[in-house]
Scaffold this motif. Structure first.
Motif, PDB file in Angstrom:
ATOM      1  N   SER A 110       0.827  -1.209   0.000  1.00 11.39           N
ATOM      2  CA  SER A 110       0.000   0.000   0.000  1.00 11.39           C
ATOM      3  C   SER A 110       0.857   1.252   0.000  1.00 11.39           C
ATOM      4  O   SER A 110       1.913   1.287   0.636  1.00 11.39           O
ATOM      5  N   LEU A 111       0.374   2.258  -0.700  1.00 10.69           N
ATOM      6  CA  LEU A 111       0.975   3.588  -0.668  1.00 10.69           C
ATOM      7  C   LEU A 111       0.074   4.472   0.196  1.00 10.69           C
ATOM      8  O   LEU A 111      -1.155   4.334   0.149  1.00 10.69           O
ATOM      9  N   LYS A 112       0.721   5.367   0.960  1.00 11.13           N
ATOM     10  CA  LYS A 112      -0.060   6.234   1.843  1.00 11.13           C
ATOM     11  C   LYS A 112       0.210   7.692   1.550  1.00 11.13           C
ATOM     12  O   LYS A 112       1.321   8.084   1.175  1.00 11.13           O
ATOM     13  N   CYS A 113      -0.824   8.494   1.754  1.00 11.63           N
ATOM     14  CA  CYS A 113      -0.753   9.936   1.516  1.00 11.63           C
ATOM     15  C   CYS A 113      -1.528  10.643   2.613  1.00 11.63           C
ATOM     16  O   CYS A 113      -2.599  10.188   3.027  1.00 11.63           O
ATOM     17  N   GLU A 114      -0.995  11.772   3.064  1.00 14.33           N
ATOM     18  CA  GLU A 114      -1.653  12.508   4.140  1.00 14.33           C
ATOM     19  C   GLU A 114      -1.513  14.009   3.917  1.00 14.33           C
ATOM     20  O   GLU A 114      -0.461  14.492   3.495  1.00 14.33           O
ATOM     21  N   GLN A 115      -2.587  14.734   4.205  1.00 12.73           N
ATOM     22  CA  GLN A 115      -2.536  16.199   4.166  1.00 12.73           C
ATOM     23  C   GLN A 115      -3.360  16.747   5.329  1.00 12.73           C
ATOM     24  O   GLN A 115      -4.359  16.132   5.721  1.00 12.73           O
ATOM     25  N   HIS A 116      -2.906  17.886   5.851  1.00 15.08           N
ATOM     26  CA  HIS A 116      -3.599  18.514   6.983  1.00 15.08           C
ATOM     27  C   HIS A 116      -3.962  19.953   6.649  1.00 15.08           C
ATOM     28  O   HIS A 116      -3.904  20.835   7.511  1.00 15.08           O
ATOM     29  N   MET A 117      -4.308  20.195   5.394  1.00 17.00           N
ATOM     30  CA  MET A 117      -4.684  21.536   4.963  1.00 17.00           C
ATOM     31  C   MET A 117      -6.190  21.710   4.941  1.00 17.00           C
ATOM     32  O   MET A 117      -6.674  22.766   4.521  1.00 17.00           O
ATOM     33  N   GLY A 118      -6.931  20.674   5.320  1.00 21.50           N
ATOM     34  CA  GLY A 118      -8.382  20.759   5.269  1.00 21.50           C
ATOM     35  C   GLY A 118      -8.942  20.636   3.869  1.00 21.50           C
ATOM     36  O   GLY A 118     -10.089  21.002   3.624  1.00 21.50           O
ATOM     37  N   HIS A 119      -8.104  20.157   2.941  1.00 13.38           N
ATOM     38  CA  HIS A 119      -8.561  19.993   1.564  1.00 13.38           C
ATOM     39  C   HIS A 119      -9.581  18.871   1.451  1.00 13.38           C
ATOM     40  O   HIS A 119      -9.456  17.836   2.118  1.00 13.38           O
ATOM     41  N   ARG A 120     -10.558  19.068   0.587  1.00 11.58           N
ATOM     42  CA  ARG A 120     -11.627  18.067   0.471  1.00 11.58           C
ATOM     43  C   ARG A 120     -11.515  17.241  -0.800  1.00 11.58           C
ATOM     44  O   ARG A 120     -12.367  16.382  -1.043  1.00 11.58           O
ATOM     45  N   ALA A 121     -10.527  17.515  -1.623  1.00 11.55           N
ATOM     46  CA  ALA A 121     -10.288  16.710  -2.825  1.00 11.55           C
ATOM     47  C   ALA A 121      -8.869  16.149  -2.764  1.00 11.55           C
ATOM     48  O   ALA A 121      -7.924  16.866  -2.440  1.00 11.55           O
ATOM     49  N   MET A 122      -8.746  14.852  -3.052  1.00 13.85           N
ATOM     50  CA  MET A 122      -7.434  14.209  -3.070  1.00 13.85           C
ATOM     51  C   MET A 122      -7.322  13.350  -4.309  1.00 13.85           C
ATOM     52  O   MET A 122      -8.335  12.831  -4.812  1.00 13.85           O
ATOM     53  N   TYR A 123      -6.099  13.209  -4.811  1.00 17.82           N
ATOM     54  CA  TYR A 123      -5.869  12.615  -6.124  1.00 17.82           C
ATOM     55  C   TYR A 123      -4.700  11.626  -6.080  1.00 17.82           C
ATOM     56  O   TYR A 123      -3.737  11.824  -5.336  1.00 17.82           O
ATOM     57  N   TRP A 124      -4.787  10.621  -6.922  1.00 17.71           N
ATOM     58  CA  TRP A 124      -3.633   9.780  -7.234  1.00 17.71           C
ATOM     59  C   TRP A 124      -3.299   9.965  -8.708  1.00 17.71           C
ATOM     60  O   TRP A 124      -4.180   9.912  -9.562  1.00 17.71           O
ATOM     61  N   TYR A 125      -1.991  10.177  -8.953  1.00 18.78           N
ATOM     62  CA  TYR A 125      -1.474  10.282 -10.306  1.00 18.78           C
ATOM     63  C   TYR A 125      -0.371   9.245 -10.489  1.00 18.78           C
ATOM     64  O   TYR A 125       0.346   8.900  -9.556  1.00 18.78           O
ATOM     65  N   LYS A 126      -0.212   8.830 -11.727  1.00 13.90           N
ATOM     66  CA  LYS A 126       0.910   7.978 -12.120  1.00 13.90           C
ATOM     67  C   LYS A 126       1.752   8.779 -13.108  1.00 13.90           C
ATOM     68  O   LYS A 126       1.206   9.410 -14.017  1.00 13.90           O
ATOM     69  N   GLN A 127       3.065   8.764 -12.909  1.00 15.11           N
ATOM     70  CA  GLN A 127       3.925   9.507 -13.825  1.00 15.11           C
ATOM     71  C   GLN A 127       5.060   8.626 -14.318  1.00 15.11           C
ATOM     72  O   GLN A 127       5.860   8.110 -13.534  1.00 15.11           O
ATOM     73  N   LYS A 128       5.136   8.488 -15.626  1.00 16.58           N
ATOM     74  CA  LYS A 128       6.228   7.789 -16.273  1.00 16.58           C
ATOM     75  C   LYS A 128       7.293   8.809 -16.650  1.00 16.58           C
ATOM     76  O   LYS A 128       7.015  10.003 -16.752  1.00 16.58           O
ATOM     77  N   ALA A 129       8.499   8.300 -16.898  1.00 20.29           N
ATOM     78  CA  ALA A 129       9.625   9.186 -17.203  1.00 20.29           C
ATOM     79  C   ALA A 129       9.324  10.082 -18.408  1.00 20.29           C
ATOM     80  O   ALA A 129       8.796   9.623 -19.421  1.00 20.29           O
ATOM     81  N   LYS A 130       9.640  11.340 -18.268  1.00 24.73           N
ATOM     82  CA  LYS A 130       9.506  12.338 -19.326  1.00 24.73           C
ATOM     83  C   LYS A 130       8.068  12.558 -19.781  1.00 24.73           C
ATOM     84  O   LYS A 130       7.843  13.021 -20.906  1.00 24.73           O
ATOM     85  N   LYS A 131       7.126  12.230 -18.943  1.00 26.53           N
ATOM     86  CA  LYS A 131       5.709  12.448 -19.255  1.00 26.53           C
ATOM     87  C   LYS A 131       5.066  13.261 -18.133  1.00 26.53           C
ATOM     88  O   LYS A 131       5.527  13.218 -16.998  1.00 26.53           O
ATOM     89  N   PRO A 132       3.998  13.985 -18.432  1.00 23.54           N
ATOM     90  CA  PRO A 132       3.279  14.675 -17.350  1.00 23.54           C
ATOM     91  C   PRO A 132       2.523  13.672 -16.490  1.00 23.54           C
ATOM     92  O   PRO A 132       2.310  12.528 -16.907  1.00 23.54           O
ATOM     93  N   PRO A 133       2.108  14.065 -15.293  1.00 23.94           N
ATOM     94  CA  PRO A 133       1.314  13.156 -14.451  1.00 23.94           C
ATOM     95  C   PRO A 133       0.014  12.757 -15.147  1.00 23.94           C
ATOM     96  O   PRO A 133      -0.618  13.565 -15.828  1.00 23.94           O
ATOM     97  N   GLU A 134      -0.369  11.515 -14.912  1.00 27.40           N
ATOM     98  CA  GLU A 134      -1.579  10.961 -15.518  1.00 27.40           C
ATOM     99  C   GLU A 134      -2.559  10.628 -14.390  1.00 27.40           C
ATOM    100  O   GLU A 134      -2.243   9.856 -13.482  1.00 27.40           O
ATOM    101  N   LEU A 135      -3.735  11.226 -14.448  1.00 25.95           N
ATOM    102  CA  LEU A 135      -4.713  11.046 -13.373  1.00 25.95           C
ATOM    103  C   LEU A 135      -5.174   9.599 -13.291  1.00 25.95           C
ATOM    104  O   LEU A 135      -5.460   8.954 -14.305  1.00 25.95           O
ATOM    105  N   MET A 136      -5.258   9.099 -12.039  1.00 23.94           N
ATOM    106  CA  MET A 136      -5.800   7.758 -11.802  1.00 23.94           C
ATOM    107  C   MET A 136      -7.164   7.867 -11.103  1.00 23.94           C
ATOM    108  O   MET A 136      -8.160   7.355 -11.591  1.00 23.94           O
ATOM    109  N   PHE A 137      -7.173   8.510  -9.938  1.00 26.62           N
ATOM    110  CA  PHE A 137      -8.384   8.580  -9.119  1.00 26.62           C
ATOM    111  C   PHE A 137      -8.541   9.972  -8.508  1.00 26.62           C
ATOM    112  O   PHE A 137      -7.555  10.635  -8.234  1.00 26.62           O
TER     113      PHE A 137
END
Lengths: 116, 109
Positions: free
Chosen positions: A20-47
């Motif tokens: 499992s990968l874990k992510c945490e933020q304490h800014m009170g943000h209500r939207a969170m995202y997972w991206y996949k990024q391959k070499a020399k490419k921009p991030p690609e949205l997953m979820f």
């Protein structure tokens, strides 16, 4: 504080492993995202999670399973991955999701995943 | 669907030189973001532009959004090795953020 944290920083896993990968933020943000990024490419949205509910799944294979236990945490469960899944996985958050306003995203440092 | 095209794709400059990176959108922009990424690391938010003609600066980096809100430029004055990295423009689409193709900047000391 505009910090998004991700663990682990590096992960090597075999094709039969579960991790499992874990992510945490304490800014009170209500939207969170997972991206996949391959070499020399921009991030690609997953979820996208909005208010702790999965709002977007960009046709990601079921071997990737997201989870949002609460408004500060986002997990990505990995099972039976393929070598082509090796990439940098980035987590991000924003005050709200696109369509609900114009907000910048803040990114974590990423997890470098290698599937052997 | 909206697309963001960046130019140039890569740039090598001597330390102290000025440079400009461009980002062109296929549709009107309602929020344009600039990010910087070092190899293998996360994206660092630099600036957000929303209004036509808007200009923002942070240290030696200035970003502008044109009046028609379809093009943005990022200008670095007196570049330093610390400016090296990948610069990405981004925009908020209908339901997701999209990113430009990226510009790789190398600054020679």
């Amino acid at each position: 504080d505009t910090e998004v944290t991700q663990t682990p920083k590096h992960l090597v896993m075999g094709m039969t492993n579960k991790k499992s990968l874990k992510c945490e933020q304490h800014m009170g943000h209500r939207a969170m995202y997972w991206y996949k990024q391959k070499a020399k490419k921009p991030p690609e949205l997953m979820f996208v999670y909005s208010y702790e509910k999965l709002s977007i799944n960009e046709s990601v294979p079921s071997r990737f399973s997201p989870e949002c236990p609460n408004s500060s945490l986002l997990n990505l469960h990995l099972h039976a991955l393929q070598p082509e899944d090796s990439a940098l996985y980035l987590c991000a958050s924003s005050q709200a999701a696109p369509g609900q306003g114009t907000y910048e995203q803040y990114f974590g440092p990423g997890t470098r995943l290698t599937v052997t | 669907s909206q697309e963001l095209e960046q130019s140039p794709q890569s740039l090598i400059v001597q330390e102290g030189k000025n440079l400009t990176i461009n980002c062109t959108s296929s549709k009107t922009l309602y929020g344009l973001y600039w990010y910087k990424q070092k190899y293998g690391e996360g994206l660092i938010f630099l600036m957000m532009l929303q209004k036509g003609g808007e200009e923002k600066s942070h240290e030696k980096i200035t970003a502008k959004l044109d009046e028609k809100k379809q093009q943005s430029s990022l200008h670095i004055t007196a570049s330093q090795p610390s400016h090296a990295g990948i610069y990405l423009c981004g925009a908020a689409g209908t339901y997701k953020y999209i990113f430009g193709t990226g510009t790789r900047l190398k600054v020679l000391a």
